[in-house]
Design a protein around this motif. Sequence first.
Motif, PDB file in Angstrom:
ATOM      1  N   TYR B  19     -39.544 -34.931  17.911  1.00  0.00           N
ATOM      2  CA  TYR B  19     -38.311 -34.188  17.610  1.00  0.00           C
ATOM      3  C   TYR B  19     -38.663 -32.718  17.771  1.00  0.00           C
ATOM      4  CZ  TYR B  19     -36.514 -38.468  15.442  1.00  0.00           C
ATOM      5  OH  TYR B  19     -36.082 -39.747  15.207  1.00  0.00           O
ATOM      6  N   VAL B  24     -43.809 -37.514  16.209  1.00  0.00           N
ATOM      7  CA  VAL B  24     -43.600 -38.524  15.160  1.00  0.00           C
ATOM      8  C   VAL B  24     -44.127 -39.914  15.510  1.00  0.00           C
ATOM      9  CG1 VAL B  24     -41.672 -37.329  14.080  1.00  0.00           C
ATOM     10  CG2 VAL B  24     -41.223 -38.987  15.891  1.00  0.00           C
ATOM     11  N   HIS B  43     -42.605 -48.218   5.443  1.00  0.00           N
ATOM     12  CA  HIS B  43     -41.989 -47.284   4.503  1.00  0.00           C
ATOM     13  C   HIS B  43     -40.961 -46.401   5.190  1.00  0.00           C
ATOM     14  CE1 HIS B  43     -44.588 -48.098   1.133  1.00  0.00           C
ATOM     15  NE2 HIS B  43     -45.657 -48.025   1.911  1.00  0.00           N
ATOM     16  N   ASN B  44     -40.148 -45.750   4.362  1.00  0.00           N
ATOM     17  CA  ASN B  44     -39.264 -44.704   4.853  1.00  0.00           C
ATOM     18  C   ASN B  44     -40.071 -43.633   5.559  1.00  0.00           C
ATOM     19  OD1 ASN B  44     -36.511 -44.732   4.644  1.00  0.00           O
ATOM     20  ND2 ASN B  44     -36.551 -44.484   2.419  1.00  0.00           N
ATOM     21  N   GLY B  45     -39.620 -43.223   6.722  1.00  0.00           N
ATOM     22  CA  GLY B  45     -40.319 -42.145   7.425  1.00  0.00           C
ATOM     23  C   GLY B  45     -41.505 -42.633   8.236  1.00  0.00           C
ATOM     24  N   ALA B  46     -41.724 -43.964   8.322  1.00  0.00           N
ATOM     25  CA  ALA B  46     -42.877 -44.495   9.052  1.00  0.00           C
ATOM     26  C   ALA B  46     -42.708 -44.320  10.564  1.00  0.00           C
ATOM     27  CB  ALA B  46     -43.063 -45.972   8.713  1.00  0.00           C
ATOM     28  N   GLY B  47     -41.447 -44.313  11.025  1.00  0.00           N
ATOM     29  CA  GLY B  47     -41.205 -44.140  12.461  1.00  0.00           C
ATOM     30  C   GLY B  47     -40.464 -45.306  13.095  1.00  0.00           C
ATOM     31  N   LYS B  48     -39.840 -46.159  12.294  1.00  0.00           N
ATOM     32  CA  LYS B  48     -39.155 -47.339  12.838  1.00  0.00           C
ATOM     33  C   LYS B  48     -37.911 -46.922  13.634  1.00  0.00           C
ATOM     34  CE  LYS B  48     -38.526 -48.954   8.672  1.00  0.00           C
ATOM     35  NZ  LYS B  48     -39.052 -47.814   7.869  1.00  0.00           N
ATOM     36  N   THR B  49     -37.078 -46.101  12.989  1.00  0.00           N
ATOM     37  CA  THR B  49     -35.873 -45.634  13.682  1.00  0.00           C
ATOM     38  C   THR B  49     -36.245 -44.859  14.936  1.00  0.00           C
ATOM     39  OG1 THR B  49     -34.616 -45.557  11.629  1.00  0.00           O
ATOM     40  CG2 THR B  49     -33.841 -44.136  13.424  1.00  0.00           C
ATOM     41  N   SER B  50     -37.268 -44.015  14.822  1.00  0.00           N
ATOM     42  CA  SER B  50     -37.679 -43.217  15.985  1.00  0.00           C
ATOM     43  C   SER B  50     -38.148 -44.116  17.122  1.00  0.00           C
ATOM     44  CB  SER B  50     -38.792 -42.251  15.585  1.00  0.00           C
ATOM     45  OG  SER B  50     -38.369 -41.452  14.506  1.00  0.00           O
ATOM     46  N   ARG B  53     -35.049 -45.249  18.837  1.00  0.00           N
ATOM     47  CA  ARG B  53     -34.476 -44.105  19.574  1.00  0.00           C
ATOM     48  C   ARG B  53     -35.282 -43.800  20.826  1.00  0.00           C
ATOM     49  NH1 ARG B  53     -33.557 -40.222  14.416  1.00  0.00           N
ATOM     50  NH2 ARG B  53     -31.586 -41.111  13.671  1.00  0.00           N
ATOM     51  N   GLU B  90     -28.999 -46.767  12.984  1.00  0.00           N
ATOM     52  CA  GLU B  90     -29.114 -46.824  11.527  1.00  0.00           C
ATOM     53  C   GLU B  90     -27.861 -46.284  10.843  1.00  0.00           C
ATOM     54  OE1 GLU B  90     -32.487 -44.587  10.078  1.00  0.00           O
ATOM     55  OE2 GLU B  90     -32.571 -45.803   8.263  1.00  0.00           O
TER      56      GLU B  90
HETATM   57  N1  ADP Z   1     -33.661 -35.952  13.547  1.00  0.00           N
HETATM   58  C1  ADP Z   1     -34.943 -35.719  13.154  1.00  0.00           C
HETATM   59  N2  ADP Z   1     -35.485 -34.497  13.327  1.00  0.00           N
HETATM   60  C2  ADP Z   1     -36.752 -34.242  12.951  1.00  0.00           C
HETATM   61  N3  ADP Z   1     -37.560 -35.146  12.395  1.00  0.00           N
HETATM   62  C3  ADP Z   1     -37.084 -36.383  12.198  1.00  0.00           C
HETATM   63  C4  ADP Z   1     -35.757 -36.731  12.558  1.00  0.00           C
HETATM   64  N4  ADP Z   1     -35.541 -38.020  12.243  1.00  0.00           N
HETATM   65  C5  ADP Z   1     -36.696 -38.459  11.708  1.00  0.00           C
HETATM   66  N5  ADP Z   1     -37.629 -37.485  11.677  1.00  0.00           N
HETATM   67  C6  ADP Z   1     -39.001 -37.605  11.187  1.00  0.00           C
HETATM   68  O1  ADP Z   1     -39.664 -38.593  11.955  1.00  0.00           O
HETATM   69  C7  ADP Z   1     -40.474 -39.389  11.152  1.00  0.00           C
HETATM   70  C8  ADP Z   1     -40.097 -40.845  11.340  1.00  0.00           C
HETATM   71  O2  ADP Z   1     -38.782 -41.027  10.856  1.00  0.00           O
HETATM   72  P1  ADP Z   1     -37.946 -42.352  11.102  1.00  0.00           P
HETATM   73  O3  ADP Z   1     -38.215 -42.836  12.467  1.00  0.00           O
HETATM   74  O4  ADP Z   1     -36.535 -42.065  10.739  1.00  0.00           O
HETATM   75  O5  ADP Z   1     -38.586 -43.339  10.043  1.00  0.00           O
HETATM   76  P2  ADP Z   1     -38.068 -44.731   9.477  1.00  0.00           P
HETATM   77  O6  ADP Z   1     -36.930 -45.193  10.298  1.00  0.00           O
HETATM   78  O7  ADP Z   1     -39.243 -45.628   9.570  1.00  0.00           O
HETATM   79  O8  ADP Z   1     -37.668 -44.481   8.051  1.00  0.00           O
HETATM   80  C9  ADP Z   1     -40.293 -38.909   9.715  1.00  0.00           C
HETATM   81  O9  ADP Z   1     -41.378 -38.048   9.417  1.00  0.00           O
HETATM   82  C10 ADP Z   1     -39.009 -38.128   9.770  1.00  0.00           C
HETATM   83  O10 ADP Z   1     -39.041 -37.086   8.837  1.00  0.00           O
END
Ligand code: ADP
Lengths: 294, 239
Positions: B19, B24, B43-50, B53, B90
């Motif tokens: 990002y 990430v 965990h939250n913030g692990a990178g699953k959503t990323s 994406r 998400e």
């Molecule tokens: N839009 C964004 N801009 C900057 N950093 C992001 C953004 N979305 C997520 N992050 C960061 O990327 C990392 C992975 O996040 P994310 O993929 O959302 O995790 P998860 O889905 O596993 O909870 C985290 O450190 C989060 O803070």
Amino acid sequence: MEILGISSQALFGQVLIGFINGAFYAMLSLGLAVIFGLLNIVNFAHGAQYMLGAFVTWMLLNYLGINYWLALVLAPVCVGLFGAMLERTMLQRIYKLDHIYGLLLTFGVALLLEGGFRQQFGVSGMPYAIPRELQGGQNLGFMFLPNYRAWVIVASVVVCASTWFLIEKTRLGSYLRAATENPKLVQAFGVNVPMMITLTYAFGAGLSALAGVMAAPIYQVSPVMGSNIIIVVFAVVVIGGMGSISGAIVSGFALGLIEGLTKVFYPEASSTVIFVVMAIVLLVKPAGLFGRTA
Amino acid sequence: MLDVSKPVRLKVEGLNAYYGESHVLHGMNIEVGRGELVTLLGHNGAGKTSTLRAIMGLIRRNGSIRFDGDELARMPANRIARRGIGYVPEERGIFASLDTTENLLLPPVVKDGGMSIAEIHTLFPNLKERARSPGTKLSGGEQQMLAMARILRTGADFLLLDEVTEGLAPVIIEQIGVVIRLLKERGFTILLVEQNFPFAATVADRHYVVESGRVVDMVPNTALSNPDEVSRLHSYLGI
Ligand SMILES: Nc1ncnc2c1ncn2[C@@H]1O[C@H](COP(=O)(O)OP(=O)(O)O)[C@@H](O)[C@H]1O
Ligand SMILES: [Mg+2]
């Protein structure tokens, strides 16, 4: 017949002028609203594109002998292509930056265009004859209605209504509305959003050029015609609500009318009334009359 | 450990994602076989959503993303979708300026064999009742169903689902579970991000554990009959 000490001839005459101006405000603010919605750019080149539409019309006639009716199609296509090129080569590079850069860039383009035409044609303005088919007028009893003005009002209502229908009621329009909200997700569904943005900008530019063609026989074809009208059009967009399609159309016509009536009842205020309305609307409803508060 | 009878549809290798300047994902490796349902846990913030994406082309990434033999890592999102990948984000991504039906019809058809509207209305009866409501007037559960339903219409047969049970009532989660099992029976391949591990265990074939932008472990769902494997997984997830 007199109303409040004002002859009905004068009153209806001003109402008609109000409607005509309103027709142009509506067509121009409509394109601005569509462009702002999807591109998030305040298109300061909009007035210049309107002027370009009028000039292309004038040049088609005077250099190539191509008449008004063909210009009605050719001028928007030319200016639309110009818009597509502008978007592809310049605007596309600055979407990641703050909105102010889009405003500055389009403002620069507007100055260049206006300056170029001023250099070539001066500022005095050139006449463009009303097409033969629309000369003359109708005596309605209470007033005389020139045919060309009736045509402008009807045509602009049709253009505005079709654009509204296209955006609010069709599948293509649902892409546009969705991409206005969340372009990345729409692209992740398989829609070529960058292409859609180019076409939308071209469409907005073409729409302003269409207004320019219709304006040529009414106002003088002049390099400054765009900058004269565009400030009022921005006020109209702000009053209607940035990005609102129906808001742009309704407030375009309404403000033309208000301006016309002010000319009858309190002429001193006629050039400022729209800005007074804008100030009041911003105070009472900052998102504009039809705007959604984010 | 991958079932060899199932050809690989998605093979992610050394995937990095960013990002802006913030890095990430750090070399993710994932494989999903045809017809498999694989989860990303963590965990939250692990990178699953990323990860989803990045596969979808929504954030800057590098590395390799092979899908049905094509390399996706340099394709724009619209061309990736056209390969037959359906994405449920998400945040659900229901459009406020579109009504329910318009939302449902929005994603273009990308492949033959998508579900008909009638079929979708049988699966999600609420969507039929709410056809003319603006998308954002729907309840959370209805929005989630809409987000899934609109993808099923397109013929996409590889689904990226991000936390489809998040914040929903147990009966709705049950309903979504029924739909997901039905999709599996029909041969859909699914990569599912979940925080709700008990739910994930009822639908999945395998689980990847994600930590700090890396895959740190892989556990087949069948191994969950072994208490040691379960406690290992629980220790990752902090359950
Ligand atoms: N839009 C964004 N801009 C900057 N950093 C992001 C953004 N979305 C997520 N992050 C960061 O990327 C990392 C992975 O996040 P994310 O993929 O959302 O995790 P998860 O889905 O596993 O909870 C985290 O450190 C989060 O803070
Ligand atoms: Mg997430």
